[in-house]
Design a protein around this motif. Structure first.
Motif, PDB file in Angstrom:
ATOM      1  N   SER A 266      -8.714   2.142  -6.891  1.00  0.00           N
ATOM      2  CA  SER A 266      -8.051   1.836  -5.627  1.00  0.00           C
ATOM      3  C   SER A 266      -9.043   2.028  -4.493  1.00  0.00           C
ATOM      4  CB  SER A 266      -6.809   2.705  -5.428  1.00  0.00           C
ATOM      5  OG  SER A 266      -7.162   4.075  -5.414  1.00  0.00           O
TER       6      SER A 266
ATOM      7  N   PHE B 172       8.463   0.904 -10.292  1.00  0.00           N
ATOM      8  CA  PHE B 172       8.329  -0.507  -9.944  1.00  0.00           C
ATOM      9  C   PHE B 172       8.663  -1.371 -11.147  1.00  0.00           C
ATOM     10  CE2 PHE B 172       6.078   0.501  -6.042  1.00  0.00           C
ATOM     11  CZ  PHE B 172       5.588   1.763  -6.324  1.00  0.00           C
TER      12      PHE B 172
ATOM     13  N   TYR C 203       8.129  -5.325 -12.521  1.00  0.00           N
ATOM     14  CA  TYR C 203       7.396  -6.566 -12.346  1.00  0.00           C
ATOM     15  C   TYR C 203       7.804  -7.535 -13.451  1.00  0.00           C
ATOM     16  CZ  TYR C 203       4.044  -4.364  -9.125  1.00  0.00           C
ATOM     17  OH  TYR C 203       3.448  -3.740  -8.056  1.00  0.00           O
TER      18      TYR C 203
ATOM     19  N   PHE D 270      -7.057  -8.149 -12.766  1.00  0.00           N
ATOM     20  CA  PHE D 270      -6.138  -8.440 -11.675  1.00  0.00           C
ATOM     21  C   PHE D 270      -6.509  -7.630 -10.439  1.00  0.00           C
ATOM     22  CE2 PHE D 270      -3.316 -11.001 -14.057  1.00  0.00           C
ATOM     23  CZ  PHE D 270      -3.120 -10.407 -15.299  1.00  0.00           C
TER      24      PHE D 270
ATOM     25  N   TYR E 280       3.531   1.027  -0.857  1.00  0.00           N
ATOM     26  CA  TYR E 280       3.340   1.235  -2.294  1.00  0.00           C
ATOM     27  C   TYR E 280       3.714   0.017  -3.129  1.00  0.00           C
ATOM     28  CZ  TYR E 280       3.425   6.007  -0.519  1.00  0.00           C
ATOM     29  OH  TYR E 280       3.206   7.135   0.215  1.00  0.00           O
ATOM     30  N   GLU E 281       4.197  -1.038  -2.524  1.00  0.00           N
ATOM     31  CA  GLU E 281       4.537  -2.254  -3.266  1.00  0.00           C
ATOM     32  C   GLU E 281       3.277  -3.083  -3.415  1.00  0.00           C
ATOM     33  OE1 GLU E 281       9.116  -2.422  -1.588  1.00  0.00           O
ATOM     34  OE2 GLU E 281       7.742  -4.079  -1.132  1.00  0.00           O
ATOM     35  N   GLN E 282       2.774  -3.139  -4.626  1.00  0.00           N
ATOM     36  CA  GLN E 282       1.517  -3.829  -4.880  1.00  0.00           C
ATOM     37  C   GLN E 282       1.793  -5.264  -5.318  1.00  0.00           C
ATOM     38  OE1 GLN E 282      -1.184  -1.606  -7.388  1.00  0.00           O
ATOM     39  NE2 GLN E 282      -0.554   0.341  -6.489  1.00  0.00           N
TER      40      GLN E 282
ATOM     41  N   VAL F 249      -1.232  -3.214 -18.849  1.00  0.00           N
ATOM     42  CA  VAL F 249      -2.019  -3.303 -17.634  1.00  0.00           C
ATOM     43  C   VAL F 249      -2.578  -1.905 -17.336  1.00  0.00           C
ATOM     44  CG1 VAL F 249      -1.941  -3.776 -15.167  1.00  0.00           C
ATOM     45  CG2 VAL F 249      -0.583  -5.176 -16.748  1.00  0.00           C
TER      46      VAL F 249
ATOM     47  N   TYR G 240      -7.119  -3.935 -11.591  1.00  0.00           N
ATOM     48  CA  TYR G 240      -6.539  -3.568 -12.873  1.00  0.00           C
ATOM     49  C   TYR G 240      -7.136  -4.487 -13.929  1.00  0.00           C
ATOM     50  CZ  TYR G 240      -2.773  -1.172 -10.330  1.00  0.00           C
ATOM     51  OH  TYR G 240      -2.045  -0.327  -9.522  1.00  0.00           O
TER      52      TYR G 240
ATOM     53  N   PHE H 246      -4.958   0.601 -14.801  1.00  0.00           N
ATOM     54  CA  PHE H 246      -5.551   0.838 -13.490  1.00  0.00           C
ATOM     55  C   PHE H 246      -7.050   1.067 -13.621  1.00  0.00           C
ATOM     56  CE2 PHE H 246      -5.853   2.494  -9.241  1.00  0.00           C
ATOM     57  CZ  PHE H 246      -6.699   3.586  -9.316  1.00  0.00           C
TER      58      PHE H 246
ATOM     59  N   SER I 174     -10.589   5.376  -3.281  1.00  0.00           N
ATOM     60  CA  SER I 174      -9.684   6.510  -3.130  1.00  0.00           C
ATOM     61  C   SER I 174      -9.296   7.104  -4.478  1.00  0.00           C
ATOM     62  CB  SER I 174      -8.430   6.110  -2.353  1.00  0.00           C
ATOM     63  OG  SER I 174      -7.862   4.928  -2.864  1.00  0.00           O
ATOM     64  N   GLU I 175      -9.377   6.295  -5.514  1.00  0.00           N
ATOM     65  CA  GLU I 175      -9.030   6.774  -6.850  1.00  0.00           C
ATOM     66  C   GLU I 175      -9.705   5.862  -7.868  1.00  0.00           C
ATOM     67  OE1 GLU I 175      -6.053   9.059  -6.862  1.00  0.00           O
ATOM     68  OE2 GLU I 175      -6.706   9.654  -8.861  1.00  0.00           O
TER      69      GLU I 175
END
Lengths: 112, 110
Positions: A48, B34, B36, A91, A99-101, A43, A35, A45, A55-56
């Motif tokens: 991935s 989510f 953060y 980042f 899915y928790e990054q 932030v 990111y 994206f 993948s993306e």
């Protein structure tokens, strides 16, 4: 507690130069991300990566960008020919499939 | 287009003064929402994941809730160390593109 690490913390480069930003994701994670955050902005994206392939990717991630997992621990982002507008915090993040990054501390890239 | 909007942009509280931060979203199919925390010059620190409407999660002074259109981050009796920017992000089905809101900058004064 396992964490994502990134090097360097700050990189200064001249316009047109190539830079490689490095990340060590959490060791048992399988999904990796880059990111960027321009100062004062959201932030965003970039890309991935899973199973050794992209993948993306976002529209920001154009031909000047590439990612690689050269060995079992590192994950890199290469910017081939930097522009002034590439100046940002970059980042790296990883997740183990939930899915928790989890994000690293970032690399501040300054292009002069 | 998938959108995430956070409000307010900035919030100043006195220590002990409870409040809520809002994240409203418009997405095609929510896989997860989510929260953060981000301190200046640092990477986002994971707080919570919410997957379906009605779900709630708590951690210390923070509680996150989710409806079909928005999420709230409730802060109970905040302390100065809770001062940070709180980011909301969404992940949708068939897409690994995590979409972030602009954040709420929280300042808690002693």
């Amino acid at each position: 507690e396992p964490e994502v690490t990134q090097t360097p913390s700050h990189q200064v480069t001249q316009m047109g130069q190539e830079v490689i930003l490095r990340c060590v994701p959490i060791s048992n994670h399988l999904y990796f991300y880059w990111y960027r955050q321009i100062l004062g902005q959201k932030v965003e994206f970039l890309v991935s990566f899973y199973n050794n392939e992209i993948s993306e990717k976002s529209e920001i991630f154009d031909d000047q960008f590439s990612v690689e997992r050269p060995d079992g621990s590192n994950f890199t982002l290469k910017i081939r020919s930097t522009k002034l507008e590439d100046s940002a915090m970059y980042f790296c993040a990883s997740d183990g499939g939930s899915y928790e990054q989890y994000f690293g501390p970032g690399t501040r890239l300054t292009v002069t | 287009e998938d959108q995430v909007t956070q409000s307010p942009e900035a919030l100043r509280l006195q220590e002990g003064e409870s409040s809520s931060l809002n994240c409203s979203y418009t997405v095609s199919g929510l896989r997860g929402l989510f929260w953060y925390r981000q301190d200046p010059g640092k990477g986002p620190e994971f707080l919570f994941t919410l997957y379906s409407a009605g779900e709630e999660k708590e951690k210390e002074r923070l509680k996150a809730t989710l409806t079909k259109k928005e999420s709230f981050l409730h802060i109970t009796a905040p302390k100065p160390e809770d001062s940070a920017t709180y980011l909301c992000a969404v992940l949708v089905y068939n897409n690994n593109d995590m979409r972030f809101g602009a954040g709420t900058r929280l300042t808690v004064k002693p």
